[in-house]
Write a protein that holds these residues in place. Structure first.
Motif, PDB file in Angstrom:
ATOM      1  N   PHE A 159       0.837  -1.203   0.000  1.00 25.42           N
ATOM      2  CA  PHE A 159       0.000   0.000   0.000  1.00 25.42           C
ATOM      3  C   PHE A 159       0.868   1.247   0.000  1.00 25.42           C
ATOM      4  O   PHE A 159       2.071   1.181   0.283  1.00 25.42           O
ATOM      5  CB  PHE A 159      -0.916   0.015   1.221  1.00 25.42           C
ATOM      6  CG  PHE A 159      -1.984  -1.024   1.178  1.00 25.42           C
ATOM      7  CD1 PHE A 159      -3.193  -0.774   0.554  1.00 25.42           C
ATOM      8  CD2 PHE A 159      -1.795  -2.270   1.744  1.00 25.42           C
ATOM      9  CE1 PHE A 159      -4.187  -1.734   0.504  1.00 25.42           C
ATOM     10  CE2 PHE A 159      -2.769  -3.248   1.695  1.00 25.42           C
ATOM     11  CZ  PHE A 159      -3.972  -2.969   1.069  1.00 25.42           C
ATOM     12  N   THR A 202       1.357  -0.273   5.659  1.00 30.11           N
ATOM     13  CA  THR A 202       0.172  -0.918   6.211  1.00 30.11           C
ATOM     14  C   THR A 202       0.624  -2.213   6.866  1.00 30.11           C
ATOM     15  O   THR A 202       0.891  -3.200   6.199  1.00 30.11           O
ATOM     16  CB  THR A 202      -0.853  -1.166   5.094  1.00 30.11           C
ATOM     17  OG1 THR A 202      -1.115   0.086   4.463  1.00 30.11           O
ATOM     18  CG2 THR A 202      -2.150  -1.714   5.626  1.00 30.11           C
ATOM     19  N   LEU A 203       0.765  -2.140   8.192  1.00 31.49           N
ATOM     20  CA  LEU A 203       1.364  -3.220   8.967  1.00 31.49           C
ATOM     21  C   LEU A 203       0.462  -3.587  10.130  1.00 31.49           C
ATOM     22  O   LEU A 203      -0.556  -2.966  10.354  1.00 31.49           O
ATOM     23  CB  LEU A 203       2.704  -2.759   9.555  1.00 31.49           C
ATOM     24  CG  LEU A 203       3.692  -2.067   8.638  1.00 31.49           C
ATOM     25  CD1 LEU A 203       4.677  -1.289   9.465  1.00 31.49           C
ATOM     26  CD2 LEU A 203       4.390  -3.100   7.799  1.00 31.49           C
ATOM     27  N   PHE A 204       0.896  -4.595  10.883  1.00 35.38           N
ATOM     28  CA  PHE A 204       0.252  -4.873  12.169  1.00 35.38           C
ATOM     29  C   PHE A 204       1.055  -4.143  13.233  1.00 35.38           C
ATOM     30  O   PHE A 204       2.024  -4.684  13.771  1.00 35.38           O
ATOM     31  CB  PHE A 204       0.225  -6.378  12.421  1.00 35.38           C
ATOM     32  CG  PHE A 204      -0.387  -7.149  11.295  1.00 35.38           C
ATOM     33  CD1 PHE A 204      -1.711  -6.932  10.936  1.00 35.38           C
ATOM     34  CD2 PHE A 204       0.331  -8.078  10.579  1.00 35.38           C
ATOM     35  CE1 PHE A 204      -2.295  -7.623   9.890  1.00 35.38           C
ATOM     36  CE2 PHE A 204      -0.240  -8.779   9.533  1.00 35.38           C
ATOM     37  CZ  PHE A 204      -1.546  -8.551   9.189  1.00 35.38           C
ATOM     38  N   SER A 205       0.675  -2.920  13.531  1.00 38.66           N
ATOM     39  CA  SER A 205       1.572  -2.076  14.330  1.00 38.66           C
ATOM     40  C   SER A 205       1.736  -2.550  15.759  1.00 38.66           C
ATOM     41  O   SER A 205       2.753  -2.267  16.373  1.00 38.66           O
ATOM     42  CB  SER A 205       1.120  -0.618  14.311  1.00 38.66           C
ATOM     43  OG  SER A 205      -0.168  -0.490  13.844  1.00 38.66           O
ATOM     44  N   ASN A 206       0.757  -3.294  16.302  1.00 39.64           N
ATOM     45  CA  ASN A 206       0.911  -3.756  17.681  1.00 39.64           C
ATOM     46  C   ASN A 206       1.577  -5.131  17.773  1.00 39.64           C
ATOM     47  O   ASN A 206       1.673  -5.697  18.850  1.00 39.64           O
ATOM     48  CB  ASN A 206      -0.435  -3.799  18.391  1.00 39.64           C
ATOM     49  CG  ASN A 206      -1.023  -2.421  18.529  1.00 39.64           C
ATOM     50  OD1 ASN A 206      -0.305  -1.468  18.816  1.00 39.64           O
ATOM     51  ND2 ASN A 206      -2.312  -2.292  18.283  1.00 39.64           N
ATOM     52  N   LEU A 207       2.001  -5.649  16.642  1.00 36.35           N
ATOM     53  CA  LEU A 207       2.735  -6.913  16.678  1.00 36.35           C
ATOM     54  C   LEU A 207       4.217  -6.621  16.470  1.00 36.35           C
ATOM     55  O   LEU A 207       4.602  -5.603  15.915  1.00 36.35           O
ATOM     56  CB  LEU A 207       2.252  -7.855  15.569  1.00 36.35           C
ATOM     57  CG  LEU A 207       0.791  -8.303  15.584  1.00 36.35           C
ATOM     58  CD1 LEU A 207       0.575  -9.408  14.561  1.00 36.35           C
ATOM     59  CD2 LEU A 207       0.363  -8.803  16.948  1.00 36.35           C
ATOM     60  N   GLU A 227       6.685 -11.060  14.104  1.00 32.27           N
ATOM     61  CA  GLU A 227       5.320 -11.581  14.000  1.00 32.27           C
ATOM     62  C   GLU A 227       4.622 -11.074  12.740  1.00 32.27           C
ATOM     63  O   GLU A 227       3.807 -11.781  12.141  1.00 32.27           O
ATOM     64  CB  GLU A 227       4.508 -11.178  15.242  1.00 32.27           C
ATOM     65  CG  GLU A 227       4.956 -11.907  16.493  1.00 32.27           C
ATOM     66  CD  GLU A 227       4.343 -11.357  17.775  1.00 32.27           C
ATOM     67  OE1 GLU A 227       4.284 -12.104  18.756  1.00 32.27           O
ATOM     68  OE2 GLU A 227       3.945 -10.166  17.794  1.00 32.27           O
ATOM     69  N   LEU A 259       5.780 -13.340  10.121  1.00 29.42           N
ATOM     70  CA  LEU A 259       5.158 -14.654  10.329  1.00 29.42           C
ATOM     71  C   LEU A 259       3.737 -14.658   9.775  1.00 29.42           C
ATOM     72  O   LEU A 259       3.323 -15.578   9.076  1.00 29.42           O
ATOM     73  CB  LEU A 259       5.112 -14.984  11.825  1.00 29.42           C
ATOM     74  CG  LEU A 259       6.372 -15.588  12.437  1.00 29.42           C
ATOM     75  CD1 LEU A 259       6.241 -15.630  13.952  1.00 29.42           C
ATOM     76  CD2 LEU A 259       6.635 -16.982  11.893  1.00 29.42           C
ATOM     77  N   MET A 260       2.977 -13.612  10.094  1.00 29.83           N
ATOM     78  CA  MET A 260       1.589 -13.526   9.625  1.00 29.83           C
ATOM     79  C   MET A 260       1.525 -13.524   8.112  1.00 29.83           C
ATOM     80  O   MET A 260       0.620 -14.092   7.513  1.00 29.83           O
ATOM     81  CB  MET A 260       0.923 -12.249  10.149  1.00 29.83           C
ATOM     82  CG  MET A 260       0.307 -12.325  11.504  1.00 29.83           C
ATOM     83  SD  MET A 260      -0.078 -13.947  12.068  1.00 29.83           S
ATOM     84  CE  MET A 260      -1.455 -14.364  11.057  1.00 29.83           C
ATOM     85  N   ALA A 261       2.509 -12.853   7.490  1.00 31.34           N
ATOM     86  CA  ALA A 261       2.534 -12.829   6.027  1.00 31.34           C
ATOM     87  C   ALA A 261       2.762 -14.239   5.498  1.00 31.34           C
ATOM     88  O   ALA A 261       2.168 -14.652   4.512  1.00 31.34           O
ATOM     89  CB  ALA A 261       3.630 -11.893   5.547  1.00 31.34           C
ATOM     90  N   GLU A 281       7.135  -3.830   5.324  1.00 32.48           N
ATOM     91  CA  GLU A 281       5.998  -4.248   4.495  1.00 32.48           C
ATOM     92  C   GLU A 281       6.490  -4.993   3.261  1.00 32.48           C
ATOM     93  O   GLU A 281       5.909  -6.011   2.862  1.00 32.48           O
ATOM     94  CB  GLU A 281       5.138  -3.042   4.108  1.00 32.48           C
ATOM     95  CG  GLU A 281       3.771  -3.487   3.593  1.00 32.48           C
ATOM     96  CD  GLU A 281       2.861  -2.342   3.212  1.00 32.48           C
ATOM     97  OE1 GLU A 281       3.215  -1.177   3.506  1.00 32.48           O
ATOM     98  OE2 GLU A 281       1.813  -2.596   2.604  1.00 32.48           O
ATOM     99  N   MET A 312       7.245  -8.413   4.273  1.00 32.83           N
ATOM    100  CA  MET A 312       6.031  -9.217   4.434  1.00 32.83           C
ATOM    101  C   MET A 312       5.552  -9.732   3.088  1.00 32.83           C
ATOM    102  O   MET A 312       5.137 -10.889   2.956  1.00 32.83           O
ATOM    103  CB  MET A 312       4.940  -8.375   5.098  1.00 32.83           C
ATOM    104  CG  MET A 312       5.207  -8.085   6.562  1.00 32.83           C
ATOM    105  SD  MET A 312       4.228  -6.701   7.169  1.00 32.83           S
ATOM    106  CE  MET A 312       2.643  -7.475   7.338  1.00 32.83           C
ATOM    107  N   LEU A 313       5.618  -8.852   2.087  1.00 32.32           N
ATOM    108  CA  LEU A 313       5.155  -9.263   0.764  1.00 32.32           C
ATOM    109  C   LEU A 313       6.016 -10.403   0.225  1.00 32.32           C
ATOM    110  O   LEU A 313       5.512 -11.349  -0.369  1.00 32.32           O
ATOM    111  CB  LEU A 313       5.200  -8.080  -0.201  1.00 32.32           C
ATOM    112  CG  LEU A 313       4.418  -6.849   0.254  1.00 32.32           C
ATOM    113  CD1 LEU A 313       4.443  -5.783  -0.820  1.00 32.32           C
ATOM    114  CD2 LEU A 313       2.982  -7.227   0.572  1.00 32.32           C
TER     115      LEU A 313
END
Lengths: 286, 324, 250
Positions: free
Chosen positions: C90, C94-99, C103, C106-108, C160, C163-164
């Motif tokens: 994005f 655009t991330l999981f800022s509280n992780l 992590e 990992l989520m990606a 980010e 993550m991609l």
């Protein structure tokens, strides 16, 4: 239509007008700040108790009705300044915090006035003959008063700079801030006015409903339905929602008991939110 | 070996094991009345943990979670009373499954309908109010406001569980503790698994999760259904213990009580809601006998203060201390 | 050009998207071949981000089709499109800022797993190792236990991107990957993206001409929702039309 049907119909209209008056604060605040005030029903209840106090002090209901928006408006102002404004970016927290507030109000009133019912004398007993149908004078007066207030509000919301700013914030809060609108001020005043109107609705309704410390909760759930059905942040939506809720209630109660009718209205709201999340009359949220 | 495996246990689970131990050895030192209310506390604590699964872990604030608790209680009772041939296991299955069916229905409308944020809270509240009304109105099935009493005991193998005699009550107490321990450890592994991380991620940024390929609605629905099943089971076990159920169990009172327990105990932990519930319900049993109205006033003040100053609840305060 | 033997990975056919009466994407057809790196440029409001939204299923076109690997994906929802291999960056991080950083990656990595593969399964050593490999590429090994919200802007953009990569797409979409970066960061990011695009098909929306010069091979110019020109960066730089509407204003 026979006489009873017409009376029921007029009752539904007058009930929906009160509902609009009461729910307006909830809806506008939701549109404006994105938070739901769970203590909104208690503001209605405080309005009713203002009338009770007035009667205890030997004054008549009219003075109570006059004082209720002032008193409840001040309570609303205090609430906004002390709690709501800290949280408008975190709606969940506001939800829980205002629930705490609603408990506090309810218990305070219980401690001061006892948990039992209060009774307000109807200052305008008797009925008026309208086109051959006898209709209670007080209900007619309610319709008149709320009608005037609603017209006034409509003009206020659509024709004054304050109303324009309000609508701007509902559309786009960040942009409004960037354009130099004092969002904090608008929030504060709108919240207070919304509270005042809920309080006034409470006072006006006192001769017609049971008054007790728990009376805010059913009122709150009715207001929720109005907001869900009508959509957020527009007066038209609000009016539509309120008429729908009260008409459904009254017409379904021809065929069912009131509780069953209420269940149908609730189910309707749940199904509606799946089909039209923006409410029946609301604009589509992008 | 033992030391090593002890170290592997998280602090949260250690606290839970200590509480569990205390609860297990308590009965000989307590009266029947105390065992009965302790059982109730633990059931409420289970109920609170189930709310935290959807509120703390998944970010869905439900203002109607008692719908599942009450539905569990009614399902179990009605099955025991109207369909005694089915026996206890069928009744317990009912207390799990009926709330799950409701949760599936709600997931379709709310989660798959992309109803989020405050609307979610309001609609869950409306569902809970609707069920309360339904229970009140449908007298032939539910006996309305009169409520159900007495409720037959649960019987598993040769054991009977209710509050009628001390022996049965103690058995019941241990059954409830066993269920609590089971549910704690299920939730523990559930929330610490990859899936638990996914829930945190979705709560944090649903858009990013979706654009990484995650099925958000599916993930949320699973949490919602699990929470409904647990709340239903807690409600089901509550009915024979209390020997009385009424529509109130499904409605606003319990829905908001459980929110307070979780908020005060601390969201996003399992032990927080557990301890928060036990403390608050314990205080309530003490104070509401002496100063009924004032106690609820204090609860309101506690709630506002906790939300304002300690958003992570009791556990937030404690865990900060431990970290220092 | 070796168009004959190249496989077309993504094919946009006559896409149209209107908002109200305003046509944001007007009859856009675009083919991306496998292994290609395509840059999309155009002035603000040209419809670049909308194009990405149409490809990733965030928006549905009013008409036209999106074909990915010979399969029509026009009506797929975003997660399904991601699962078949299109991932996007994005414009703002655009991330999981509280992780934690680790992590997030990992989520990606779990993005394409079924929920049943996540339930009650712990994060295993293999997951961690793969994640660490990514962290090495984006140079965030030392910050693996930092919350994503505590990273600098440039680091967030890189996270980010990491993550991609972990999401293992076939086609990667970058929406202004260097927005808000310092000059040094921009250069490093250009370098990173060029490395990535050696093994992957990528589409990059970019404003920054230095960046384009650094990496630009195939460039498509969008203007008012239409394709204005296509070609190499040098060709585009010489194109009179493009000069008028876009480069001329720089």
């Amino acid at each position: 239509m026979d006489e009873i049907t017409i009376i029921q119909f007029v009752n539904a209209i007058s009930y929906s007008m009160i509902l609009i008056l009461g729910a307006i604060g909830l809806s506008i605040i939701f549109g404006l700040m994105g938070v739901i005030n769970m203590a909104h029903g208690e503001l209605f209840m405080l309005g009713a108790y203002t009338a009770v106090i007035a009667q205890k002090l030997g004054m008549n209901l009219w003075i109570g009705i006059l004082f209720s928006p002032i008193f409840v408006g001040i309570v609303g102002l205090a609430l906004e300044v002390s709690i709501i404004r800290r949280f408008y970016t975190r709606p969940f927290v506001t939800l829980v915090a205002t629930w705490g507030i609603s408990i506090i109000f309810r218990q305070l009133i219980k401690m001061l006035f006892g948990p039992g019912h209060q009774i307000i004398r109807n200052p305008l007993a008797g009925s008026l003959d309208l086109f051959g149908i006898a209709y209670p004078k007080y209900r007619l007066l309610i319709m008149l008063i709320t009608g005037i207030i609603l017209i006034f509000l409509f003009v206020f919301f659509h024709k004054t700079p304050f109303g324009l700013k309000c609508r701007a914030i509902i559309q786009n809060r960040d942009m409004s801030t960037a354009l130099g609108i004092n969002v904090g001020d608008i929030d504060r005043w709108t919240f207070s006015i919304g509270a005042a109107l809920a309080g006034m609705a409470g006072a006006i309704m006192t001769p017609l409903i049971t008054i007790n410390p728990e009376m805010g909760l059913p009122f709150l759930s009715q207001s929720f339905l109005v907001v869900i059905l009508g959509g957020v942040g527009s007066l038209f939506g609000l009016i539509g929602g309120a008429v729908l809720v009260s008409c459904c209630r009254f017409f379904l109660s021809f065929f069912f008991r009131l509780t069953t009718a209420q269940i149908f209205v609730f189910l309707m709201a749940i199904i509606l939110i799946r089909i039209r999340p923006q409410g029946l009359f609301g604009k589509k949220i992008a | 070996m033992l030391m090593k495996s002890l170290k592997a246990i998280s602090l949260e689970s250690k606290i839970f094991l200590i509480i569990l131990f205390i609860l297990l050895v308590l009965p000989p030192f307590t009266s029947m009345y105390q065992i009965r209310i302790l059982s109730k506390f633990v059931l409420f604590a289970i109920f609170a943990m189930s709310l935290d699964l959807i509120w703390g872990y998944s970010g869905m604030v439900s203002f109607g979670h008692a719908a599942f608790f009450g539905l569990g209680a009614y399902s179990l009772t009605l099955l025991l009373v109207r369909f005694p041939e089915g026996g206890t296991l069928v009744a317990i299955a009912g207390s799990l499954l009926v709330p799950v069916v409701l949760a599936l229905f709600m997931s379709f409308f709310l989660i798959y309908g992309k109803v989020s944020g405050v609307y979610f809270a309001i609609i869950t509240l409306v569902v809970s109010l609707t069920l309360e009304l339904l229970c009140t109105a449908w007298y032939s099935l539910t006996k309305g406001l009169t409520g159900f009493t007495p409720i037959p005991p649960l019987s598993i193998f040769y054991l009977k569980f209710d509050a009628d005699t001390t022996a049965r009550l103690v058995q019941y107490y241990y059954l409830i503790i066993l269920v609590a321990a089971l549910i704690y450890f299920i939730l523990h592994f559930f929330t610490r698994s990859r899936y638990g991380l996914l829930l945190q991620a979705i709560k944090d940024n649903p858009k990013r999760a979706q654009f990484l390929g995650h099925n958000i609605a599916g993930a949320k629905t699973i949490a919602f259904i699990l929470a409904a099943a647990i709340a239903g089971l807690a409600g089901g076990l509550y009915a024979p213990l209390e020997d009385f159920i009424s529509p109130q169990l499904l409605g606003l009172v319990y829905s908001t009580q459980v929110i307070i327990w979780v908020a005060v105990g601390g969201r996003n932990t399992l032990i927080g809601p557990f301890i928060g519930t036990i403390i608050l319900v314990y205080l309530e049993t003490i104070f509401s006998g002496i100063i009924v109205e004032a106690w609820y006033l204090i609860i309101g003040i506690i709630l506002v203060v906790v939300v304002l100053f300690w958003p992570d609840g009791l556990m937030g305060i404690v865990s900060k201390r431990i970290r220092k | 050009m070796q168009a004959e033997k190249d496989i077309i990975l993504l094919d946009l056919r006559k896409l149209v998207r209107r908002f109200g009466g305003f046509t944001v994407i007007n009859d856009v057809s675009l083919s991306i071949t496998k292994g290609e790196m395509r840059c999309i440029i155009g002035p603000n409001g040209a419809g670049k981000t909308t194009l990405f939204n149409l490809i990733t299923g965030d928006l549905k076109p009013n008409s036209g089709r999106v074909i990915f690997q010979d399969k029509e994906i026009t009506k797929f929802n975003p997660e399904k499109i991601c699962r078949i291999g299109i991932t996007r960056k994005f414009q703002t991080p655009t991330l999981f800022s509280n992780l934690k950083v680790i992590e997030n990656i990992l989520m990606a990595g779990y993005g394409k797993h079924k929920i049943s593969e996540l339930l009650f399964k712990k994060v295993d050593a293999q997951d961690i190792n793969r994640t660490l490999a990514i962290l090495e590429v984006i140079k965030l090994e030392e910050k693996k236990d930092v919350l994503a919200s505590d990273l600098s802007h440039g680091e967030k953009q890189w996270l980010e991107i990491g993550m991609l990569l972990r999401n293992e797409p076939k086609l990667l979409l970058f929406d202004e990957p260097t927005a808000g970066m310092t000059r040094q960061e921009t250069l490093e990011t250009a370098h990173l993206i060029r490395n990535i695009s050696m093994n992957l098909t990528t589409i990059v929306i970019e404003h920054d001409l230095k960046f384009l010069r650094e990496i630009g091979e195939n460039v498509t110019v969008l203007h008012n929702g239409k394709i204005l020109a296509e070609g190499t960066f040098d060709e585009i730089e010489q194109n009179e039309n493009v000069k008028n509407v876009y480069l001329g204003r720089e």
